[in-house]
Design a protein around this motif. Structure first.
Motif, mmCIF file in Angstrom:
data_model
loop_
_atom_site.group_PDB
_atom_site.id
_atom_site.type_symbol
_atom_site.label_atom_id
_atom_site.label_comp_id
_atom_site.label_asym_id
_atom_site.label_seq_id
_atom_site.Cartn_x
_atom_site.Cartn_y
_atom_site.Cartn_z
ATOM 1 N N UNK A 226 25.926 66.876 55.888
ATOM 2 C CA UNK A 226 26.168 67.422 54.541
ATOM 3 C C UNK A 226 26.820 66.231 53.513
ATOM 4 N N UNK A 227 27.454 65.367 53.938
ATOM 5 C CA UNK A 227 28.107 64.378 53.174
ATOM 6 C C UNK A 227 27.160 63.389 52.818
ATOM 7 N N UNK A 228 26.495 62.900 53.802
ATOM 8 C CA UNK A 228 25.461 61.704 53.653
ATOM 9 C C UNK A 228 24.465 62.058 52.741
ATOM 10 N N UNK A 430 39.879 74.657 45.089
ATOM 11 C CA UNK A 430 39.665 74.788 46.379
ATOM 12 C C UNK A 430 40.339 76.250 46.826
ATOM 13 N N UNK A 431 41.432 76.526 46.567
ATOM 14 C CA UNK A 431 42.061 77.608 46.557
ATOM 15 C C UNK A 431 41.024 79.055 46.059
ATOM 16 N N UNK A 432 40.631 78.775 44.917
ATOM 17 C CA UNK A 432 39.606 79.998 44.416
ATOM 18 C C UNK A 432 38.478 79.911 45.236
ATOM 19 N N UNK A 433 37.598 78.896 45.480
ATOM 20 C CA UNK A 433 36.717 78.979 46.224
ATOM 21 C C UNK A 433 36.631 79.651 47.578
ATOM 22 N N UNK A 434 37.883 78.960 48.306
ATOM 23 C CA UNK A 434 37.909 79.652 49.613
ATOM 24 C C UNK A 434 38.163 81.223 49.494
ATOM 25 N N UNK A 442 30.980 85.257 52.494
ATOM 26 C CA UNK A 442 29.982 83.834 52.657
ATOM 27 C C UNK A 442 30.571 82.910 53.285
ATOM 28 N N UNK A 443 30.208 82.387 54.319
ATOM 29 C CA UNK A 443 30.878 81.368 55.173
ATOM 30 C C UNK A 443 29.760 80.089 55.336
ATOM 31 N N UNK A 444 28.839 79.915 54.145
ATOM 32 C CA UNK A 444 27.993 78.963 54.460
ATOM 33 C C UNK A 444 28.562 77.741 54.149
ATOM 34 N N UNK A 445 28.392 76.693 55.292
ATOM 35 C CA UNK A 445 29.375 75.540 55.384
ATOM 36 C C UNK A 445 29.293 74.535 54.178
ATOM 37 N N UNK A 446 30.373 74.453 53.581
ATOM 38 C CA UNK A 446 30.595 73.332 52.694
ATOM 39 C C UNK A 446 31.462 72.269 53.019
ATOM 40 N N UNK A 447 32.091 72.683 54.113
ATOM 41 C CA UNK A 447 33.142 71.717 55.198
ATOM 42 C C UNK A 447 33.058 72.502 56.551
ATOM 43 N N UNK A 490 30.137 76.316 63.238
ATOM 44 C CA UNK A 490 29.125 75.999 62.177
ATOM 45 C C UNK A 490 29.279 76.512 60.997
ATOM 46 N N UNK A 491 30.307 77.370 60.739
ATOM 47 C CA UNK A 491 30.380 77.861 59.428
ATOM 48 C C UNK A 491 31.435 77.182 58.564
#
Length: 502
Positions: A226-228, A430-434, A442-447, A490-491
């Motif tokens: 995800x980061x790389x 961060x607060x708003x997005x989470x 919607x728990x598509x991984x961002x981290x 993995x979420x």
């Protein structure tokens, strides 16, 4: 739109003043076409400004000529009046008084006011501004005037507007800078703190043409997660020569299409590149990458540089530094704070420690992938700082989930809770997005949840190593462990919410 011959409908609320948001937009949109559009805007402004100044200059000249003519007429009329008065005095009061009056008038002519003398002595032509007094006001285009006098005229922009997905903005002069057309130069601010840490950050975000001058060194990159993936994409966009490797080779294909070269093994990448970056999941993966078969260590020769961007513990990174340096290599740890979106946008925060010279050699790479980088001293310091940062973030996420579930079971609106939080001191992207993730399911991984739990575990161990209590992190860690048991690994980390509702 500037540069491209196309047009589109844009919502009024998405229009932004050009100058206040210019640097933010350039930083977010690093593509060549976007920079060419910015160049076109600047060229348009220069031409418009030149025309306006010429028109204003001609108008001023004409006005000054008229004023000068009127002034000369007044002076002539005054002179005639004084002569008539003088003749009358001679007839009435005789020769003696007449001489006295003439003397008085003559004195009047010889002694001009200080202002008048200053004007006459000035080497400039009247009506022309001095050469160093330039009109810095930028004229509005007719299109902008029409738009700004219409629907947008009554709209007041919020004091802080941040929309990373906004890719089109209007040329607008609603807020004019004090100085315009300054050449934007790419320079580095080096801020020494009392702690010995240093922050290198782009002072103006981008160079005058909107690009970063890439290092002439060959860059290698190991690990396209995800980061790389976002990091490599930005390195390529900014013109770096990059060779990539990933455990799952298919992930390399997209970057090969973008201009990257393919390395068959980590050892091959290191041996063919000057500086090799790595970003993998955990301490075990970091060690395997360096010490395993065809690993990094086999490609290290004197002068080769290795930068580990993985979030691991201080003991792991110290061990890796020792084996790299023992082969004559140079080592830097540089874990990153952020998520997938920030990685894609080139807005990561880099925490570095180790070889200071290597840190400086990586400056163009760090500018391409992040908004700020910190040098924290000796190896291990960056790992410790990164774990502390993620410990705070992970604990905060667990608290957000706990608050939302408590609101639900007590009959309170979760959306109203979010609205209240967004209006208070805790308000943040961060607060708003989470919270939005949770409300929308919607728990598509961002981290990844599994990685934040790993970081909490390592942070707790760091506290134990110095006999420092970490009860909040320990409590949060247990909640994440329960979420993992519910198959949420993995979420996204916001899926910790599900640990409270099952």
């Amino acid at each position: 739109f500037f540069f491209v011959v196309s047009s589109a409908w844009i919502k009024v609320e998405q229009l932004k003043p050009y100058h206040p948001h210019k640097e933010e937009m350039i930083k977010i949109n690093k593509g060549k076409r976007f920079q060419q559009a910015v160049d076109a805007v600047e060229e348009f402004l220069r031409k418009t400004k030149g025309k306006d100044q010429a028109s204003s200059h001609n108008s001023n000249e004409e006005k000054n000529r008229r004023n000068s003519s009127e002034e000369r007429g007044k002076q002539s009329a005054g002179e005639e009046k004084r002569k008539a008065s003088l003749s009358e005095g001679k007839l009435k009061k005789g020769t003696g008084e007449g001489k006295k009056r003439v003397s008085s008038v003559s004195s009047e002519r010889g002694s001009k006011s200080p202002l008048k003398r200053a004007q006459d002595q000035s080497p400039r032509k009247r009506g022309r501004p001095p050469k160093d007094e330039k009109d810095l006001t930028i004229p509005e285009s007719s299109t902008v005037k029409r738009v700004m006098t219409g629907t947008v005229a009554g709209f007041k922009w919020p004091p802080s507007v941040s929309d990373p997905h906004f890719h089109h903005f209007l040329l607008s002069q609603t807020e004019k800078p004090a100085v315009c057309y300054q050449a934007i130069t790419k320079k580095l601010k080096v801020c020494e703190e009392e702690t010995g840490s240093t922050s290198i950050q782009a002072a103006d975000s981008t160079a005058v043409n909107g690009s970063i001058t890439p290092t002439d060194k060959k860059i290698g990159f190991l690990g396209l997660g995800l980061m790389g993936s976002g990091i490599v994409s930005n390195l390529l966009k900014m013109g770096h020569t990059v060779t990539v490797w990933n455990r799952t080779a298919e992930k390399c294909d997209l970057f090969i299409q973008e201009g990257a070269r393919l390395g068959r093994t980590p050892a091959e990448v290191v041996s063919t590149c000057d500086i090799t970056f790595a970003c993998v999941s955990d301490p075990k993966a970091a060690k395997d990458l360096v010490l395993g078969p065809s690993g990094v260590l086999q490609g290290i020769r004197p002068g080769k540089c290795y930068v580990d961007m993985s979030t691991v513990d201080a003991d792991t990174v110290t061990e890796l530094a020792q084996v790299i340096v023992s082969r004559g290599g140079r080592f830097l740890e540089a874990p990153v704070s952020g998520n997938q979106q920030l990685s894609n946008d080139g807005m990561l925060v880099i925490l570095a420690a180790g070889d200071r010279g290597l840190y400086e050699d990586c400056s163009s790479c760090f500018q391409a992938m992040g908004k700020t980088s910190f040098f924290l001293g000796e190896v291990g310091n960056a790992a410790k700082m990164m774990l502390i940062v993620n410990m705070v973030q992970g604990s905060f996420m667990a608290t957000i989930a706990e608050g939302l579930t408590l609101a639900q079971v007590t009959g309170q609106s979760q959306q109203t809770l979010l609205d209240i939080l967004n209006q208070g001191q805790l308000a943040s992207i961060f607060l708003d997005q989470k919270c939005q993730n949770i409300l929308q399911g919607n728990f598509k991984p961002d981290f990844y949840l599994k990685y934040i739990q790993k970081d909490l575990r390592l942070a707790i161990a760091l506290g134990d190593s110095v006999n420092h209590p970490t009860p909040m992190a320990a409590a949060a860690n247990e909640v994440y462990k329960r979420a993992k048991a519910l198959d949420q690994s993995d979420n996204d980390m916001s899926a910790v919410y599900r640990a409270y509702i099952h």
